[in-house]
Design an enzyme around this catalytic site. Structure first.
Site, PDB file in Angstrom:
ATOM      1  N   ASP A   1       3.209 -23.637   5.313  1.00 27.01           N
ATOM      2  CA  ASP A   1       3.600 -23.894   6.705  1.00 27.01           C
ATOM      3  C   ASP A   1       5.106 -24.103   6.629  1.00 27.01           C
ATOM      4  OD1 ASP A   1       4.417 -25.056   9.109  1.00 27.01           O
ATOM      5  OD2 ASP A   1       2.419 -25.874   9.469  1.00 27.01           O
ATOM      6  N   HIS A   2       5.872 -23.103   7.082  1.00 30.02           N
ATOM      7  CA  HIS A   2       7.307 -23.152   6.778  1.00 30.02           C
ATOM      8  C   HIS A   2       8.000 -24.320   7.466  1.00 30.02           C
ATOM      9  CE1 HIS A   2       7.435 -20.712  10.464  1.00 30.02           C
ATOM     10  NE2 HIS A   2       8.630 -21.212  10.634  1.00 30.02           N
TER      11      HIS A   2
ATOM     12  N   LYS B   1       6.868 -20.222  24.806  1.00 32.16           N
ATOM     13  CA  LYS B   1       7.771 -19.070  24.714  1.00 32.16           C
ATOM     14  C   LYS B   1       8.500 -18.887  26.026  1.00 32.16           C
ATOM     15  CE  LYS B   1       5.395 -16.571  21.123  1.00 32.16           C
ATOM     16  NZ  LYS B   1       6.504 -16.745  20.174  1.00 32.16           N
TER      17      LYS B   1
ATOM     18  N   HIS C   1       1.818 -26.069  12.946  1.00 34.96           N
ATOM     19  CA  HIS C   1       3.169 -26.620  12.862  1.00 34.96           C
ATOM     20  C   HIS C   1       3.296 -27.985  13.549  1.00 34.96           C
ATOM     21  CE1 HIS C   1       4.058 -22.726  11.353  1.00 34.96           C
ATOM     22  NE2 HIS C   1       4.124 -22.127  12.509  1.00 34.96           N
TER      23      HIS C   1
ATOM     24  N   LYS D   1       0.170 -18.038   7.033  1.00 33.22           N
ATOM     25  CA  LYS D   1      -0.610 -18.347   8.216  1.00 33.22           C
ATOM     26  C   LYS D   1      -0.995 -17.056   8.929  1.00 33.22           C
ATOM     27  CE  LYS D   1       1.940 -18.790  12.380  1.00 33.22           C
ATOM     28  NZ  LYS D   1       2.693 -19.462  13.402  1.00 33.22           N
TER      29      LYS D   1
ATOM     30  N   ASP E   1      -1.591 -20.752  17.441  1.00 36.77           N
ATOM     31  CA  ASP E   1      -0.433 -20.224  16.726  1.00 36.77           C
ATOM     32  C   ASP E   1       0.551 -21.322  16.320  1.00 36.77           C
ATOM     33  OD1 ASP E   1       1.007 -17.904  15.754  1.00 36.77           O
ATOM     34  OD2 ASP E   1       2.476 -18.300  17.325  1.00 36.77           O
TER      35      ASP E   1
ATOM     36  N   LYS F   1      11.408 -27.304   5.975  1.00 35.64           N
ATOM     37  CA  LYS F   1      12.718 -27.549   6.597  1.00 35.64           C
ATOM     38  C   LYS F   1      13.323 -28.829   6.045  1.00 35.64           C
ATOM     39  CE  LYS F   1      11.921 -25.090  10.902  1.00 35.64           C
ATOM     40  NZ  LYS F   1      13.062 -24.168  10.833  1.00 35.64           N
TER      41      LYS F   1
ATOM     42  N   GLU G   1      10.847 -21.975  22.367  1.00 35.63           N
ATOM     43  CA  GLU G   1      11.448 -20.690  22.005  1.00 35.63           C
ATOM     44  C   GLU G   1      11.955 -20.004  23.267  1.00 35.63           C
ATOM     45  OE1 GLU G   1       9.066 -18.545  18.686  1.00 35.63           O
ATOM     46  OE2 GLU G   1       7.604 -19.514  19.969  1.00 35.63           O
TER      47      GLU G   1
ATOM     48  N   ARG H   1       0.810  -1.208   0.000  1.00 38.10           N
ATOM     49  CA  ARG H   1       0.000   0.000   0.000  1.00 38.10           C
ATOM     50  C   ARG H   1       0.853   1.272   0.000  1.00 38.10           C
ATOM     51  NH1 ARG H   1      -4.501   0.410   4.529  1.00 38.10           N
ATOM     52  NH2 ARG H   1      -2.586   0.159   5.717  1.00 38.10           N
TER      53      ARG H   1
HETATM   54  P1  NAD Z   1       3.518  -6.474   8.283  1.00 29.17           P
HETATM   55  O1  NAD Z   1       2.453  -5.711   9.013  1.00 29.17           O
HETATM   56  O2  NAD Z   1       4.927  -6.258   8.653  1.00 29.17           O
HETATM   57  O3  NAD Z   1       3.396  -6.146   6.724  1.00 29.17           O
HETATM   58  C1  NAD Z   1       2.153  -6.036   6.079  1.00 29.17           C
HETATM   59  C2  NAD Z   1       2.348  -5.647   4.626  1.00 29.17           C
HETATM   60  O4  NAD Z   1       1.047  -5.539   4.041  1.00 29.17           O
HETATM   61  C3  NAD Z   1       3.039  -4.303   4.399  1.00 29.17           C
HETATM   62  O5  NAD Z   1       3.873  -4.422   3.267  1.00 29.17           O
HETATM   63  C4  NAD Z   1       1.880  -3.351   4.062  1.00 29.17           C
HETATM   64  O6  NAD Z   1       2.243  -2.267   3.224  1.00 29.17           O
HETATM   65  C5  NAD Z   1       0.959  -4.294   3.328  1.00 29.17           C
HETATM   66  N1  NAD Z   1      -0.437  -3.850   3.366  1.00 29.17           N
HETATM   67  C6  NAD Z   1      -1.187  -3.511   4.442  1.00 29.17           C
HETATM   68  N2  NAD Z   1      -2.425  -3.168   4.060  1.00 29.17           N
HETATM   69  C7  NAD Z   1      -2.459  -3.284   2.714  1.00 29.17           C
HETATM   70  C8  NAD Z   1      -3.448  -3.067   1.727  1.00 29.17           C
HETATM   71  N3  NAD Z   1      -4.688  -2.646   2.035  1.00 29.17           N
HETATM   72  N4  NAD Z   1      -3.143  -3.310   0.446  1.00 29.17           N
HETATM   73  C9  NAD Z   1      -1.901  -3.727   0.093  1.00 29.17           C
HETATM   74  N5  NAD Z   1      -0.925  -3.957   0.982  1.00 29.17           N
HETATM   75  C10 NAD Z   1      -1.200  -3.734   2.265  1.00 29.17           C
HETATM   76  O7  NAD Z   1       3.082  -7.986   8.385  1.00 29.17           O
HETATM   77  P2  NAD Z   1       4.046  -9.290   8.353  1.00 29.17           P
HETATM   78  O8  NAD Z   1       4.562  -9.530   9.717  1.00 29.17           O
HETATM   79  O9  NAD Z   1       4.998  -9.160   7.230  1.00 29.17           O
HETATM   80  O10 NAD Z   1       2.996 -10.474   8.072  1.00 29.17           O
HETATM   81  C11 NAD Z   1       2.435 -10.714   6.785  1.00 29.17           C
HETATM   82  C12 NAD Z   1       1.671 -12.031   6.803  1.00 29.17           C
HETATM   83  O11 NAD Z   1       2.569 -13.079   7.113  1.00 29.17           O
HETATM   84  C13 NAD Z   1       0.571 -12.099   7.857  1.00 29.17           C
HETATM   85  O12 NAD Z   1      -0.479 -12.885   7.355  1.00 29.17           O
HETATM   86  C14 NAD Z   1       1.232 -12.818   9.015  1.00 29.17           C
HETATM   87  O13 NAD Z   1       0.291 -13.497   9.821  1.00 29.17           O
HETATM   88  C15 NAD Z   1       2.108 -13.793   8.254  1.00 29.17           C
HETATM   89  N6  NAD Z   1       3.271 -14.277   9.016  1.00 29.17           N
HETATM   90  C16 NAD Z   1       4.211 -13.391   9.447  1.00 29.17           C
HETATM   91  C17 NAD Z   1       5.309 -13.864  10.155  1.00 29.17           C
HETATM   92  C18 NAD Z   1       6.392 -12.937  10.619  1.00 29.17           C
HETATM   93  O14 NAD Z   1       7.351 -13.427  11.210  1.00 29.17           O
HETATM   94  N7  NAD Z   1       6.298 -11.641  10.378  1.00 29.17           N
HETATM   95  C19 NAD Z   1       5.439 -15.237  10.409  1.00 29.17           C
HETATM   96  C20 NAD Z   1       4.478 -16.118   9.923  1.00 29.17           C
HETATM   97  C21 NAD Z   1       3.397 -15.606   9.228  1.00 29.17           C
END
Ligand code: NAD
Length: 484
Positions: free
Chosen positions: A177-178, A331, A240, A148, A235, A182, A216, A51
């Protein structure tokens, strides 16, 4: 032993949420490593879509910074980052609006594989699928990768499956599911089904019990609000740990084919008994050394979510009846360590007498750190001191076994993203698997809610609540020590 790298056909990968945390820490560095290895052809492209407004150069700069901070590979040649950045583009897009969609469509090269990685909040998954369809990007060459969490219960998972199914066929949906990416997890299948040694013993006649631990040392970090709405059960266990359990417990599929493997995993989930309250322990970490307790970390003083859970799980089928699976995850535990331990039964009779002690073989599959496997075998203690027995590990650490200089073990995201491009769904969860996992998890969580159960407190840096130790003690067993 240097692994062969087979380049994949040129592709376009669109990372929705390309500026987010997951993209920066995992997805973009993983793609860079595949580029370094020569697996990505030069004309493949990676298009960030988010965005926030950025020029292509600004986004390239972000990618360069993410690589500098999070890439762990030591094997890339000088100049590779610049060559990789040439492959990067950016589109400013709103998942909930119309902005940017035509720009994205115009960028697509017809006839090549297109993957759309949904690395955004789950509330946007449906919007993305719908708009991809509306703007002509949901064709036969397209596939979507969904992060996820996939729903928060059976109903929401069913709704999400139904929404995605309106726009994409199941064969185009990659629920990631990462853990399944592995190296060790895949090796679990190779060890089980590629050797004669283990499979004949892989049942309740020879296996006493199985332990799956994902520990963790960190707390909830900046994810407090999200985590508190989920707890460890949603979670970690529903996805997992459940996937690990399935790979250990499943019957041999007739072939290593996505649906054959996933059919067998589904049968395991459907054979899980409901879990009685006495077979579950929930915990929340307390305060220590000036560091806040869990409710303070998540800014919810009345929180009843668990940062630790341990369960005794029974699988009602011919192979596993009578062999419990003990699962635990939490955790702020004493070490960061994820492992599966298959604990075999003792020999029926010891020819060495009581003084030789009791010994058993344990196959340990280490997921992190230091991915690899150990098999504890009983041998004679060296020396002239008579027939004394000791257990020693046959150690197979992958980093040692795979390369002369400890060639990098690929990150899970590298493998999984390349599988998406190759169109191989074996390591991705099918819609019915996810729903079956929620169908098993939901009554457990509903039971806590109706009974008003509260988690017990545990010390940060410990192995979890004492009640979790009791869960095994009362069966005459004990958890393996959590150590890194
Ligand atoms: P984040 O909040 O850091 O990033 C979100 C991204 O979405 C940003 O790039 C933002 O610009 C974009 N965004 C937000 N609203 C938007 C819109 N309306 N249109 C287009 N883009 C939009 O989130 P994250 O931590 O990167 O997580 C992303 C996904 O991955 C989530 O579903 C989260 O559950 C999953 N996830 C994250 C992790 C992690 O370690 N961060 C681990 C496992 C799963």
């Amino acid at each position: 032993m240097v692994s062969r790298v087979i380049p994949v056909d040129p592709f376009d990968l669109v990372v929705f949420g390309g500026t987010g945390d997951l993209a920066r820490r995992k997805i973009l560095p993983a793609l860079f490593r595949r580029f370094c290895s020569g697996q990505m052809e030069d004309d493949s492209r990676i298009i960030g879509a988010a965005r926030s407004e950025h020029s292509r150069d600004e986004f390239r700069q972000m990618v360069a910074e993410a690589i500098a901070e999070f890439n762990t590979s030591t094997t890339c040649e000088a100049g590779t980052v610049e060559a990789f950045l040439e492959r990067i583009d950016y589109v400013n897009i709103d998942a909930k609006g119309e902005e940017g969609w035509e720009d994205l469509h115009n960028l697509m090269i017809p006839g090549r594989v297109r993957a759309f990685y949904f690395s955004v909040a789950p509330s946007l998954f449906g919007d993305l699928a719908e708009r991809l369809h509306k703007h002509g990007m949901a064709d036969a060459d397209s596939r979507i990768v969904v992060e996820k969490p996939f729903g928060r219960d059976l109903d929401t998972a069913k709704d999400l499956n139904a929404t995605l199914a309106q726009h994409f066929d199941e064969s185009q949906i990659y629920r990631i599911d990462h853990y399944l990416g592995k190296e060790t997890v895949q090796n679990l299948m190779a060890v089980r089904f590629g050797n004669m040694l283990f499979e004949p013993l892989w049942n309740s006649q020879y296996v006493d019990h199985i332990q799956i631990t994902v520990a963790e040392t960190v707390g909830v970090g900046g994810r407090g609000e999200y985590y508190d709405r989920s707890g460890a059960m949603r979670d970690m266990v529903q996805n997992h740990l459940m996937q690990l359990l399935c790979l250990i417990a499943m019957e041999p599929p007739a072939k290593f084919d996505p649906d054959a493997v996933r059919d067998e995993k589904l049968k395991v989930i459907r054979a899980l008994d409901p879990v009685e309250p006495i077979d579950i322990v929930r915990g929340q970490y307390g305060a220590k050394d000036g560091k806040p307790d869990y409710p303070t970390d998540v800014e919810n003083p009345r929180s009843t979510s668990e940062s630790f859970v341990a369960l005794r799980v029974n699988i009602s089928n011919w192979r596993w009846a009578g062999t419990p699976f003990y699962l635990r995850t939490g955790k702020k535990l004493k070490a960061r360590s994820s492992e599966i331990a298959v604990v075999f039964k003792e020999t029926p009779h010891s020819i060495f007498g009581e003084e030789a002690g009791r010994h058993r073989n344990i196959l340990t599959i280490r997921l992190q750190p230091n991915e690899g496997m150990d098999l504890d075998v009983t041998i004679k203690e060296p020396g002239p001191g008579g027939m004394r027995l000791v257990d020693v590990p046959l150690d197979m650490t992958f980093a040692d076994a795979l390369g002369p200089d400890g060639e990098d073990v690929p990150d899970a995201y590298e493998r999984l993203i390349m599988d998406v491009i190759r169109g191989n769904q074996t390591l991705f969860m099918r819609g019915d698997e996810v729903e079956a996992a929620w169908a098993w998890t939901d009554p457990i969580i509903e039971g806590w809610e109706t009974r008003g159960d509260r988690p017990v407190s545990y010390d940060p840096g410990s192995s979890g609540p004492d009640d979790a130790l009791m869960l095994m003690h009362r069966d005459g067993r004990k958890w393996r020590e959590i150590r890194s």
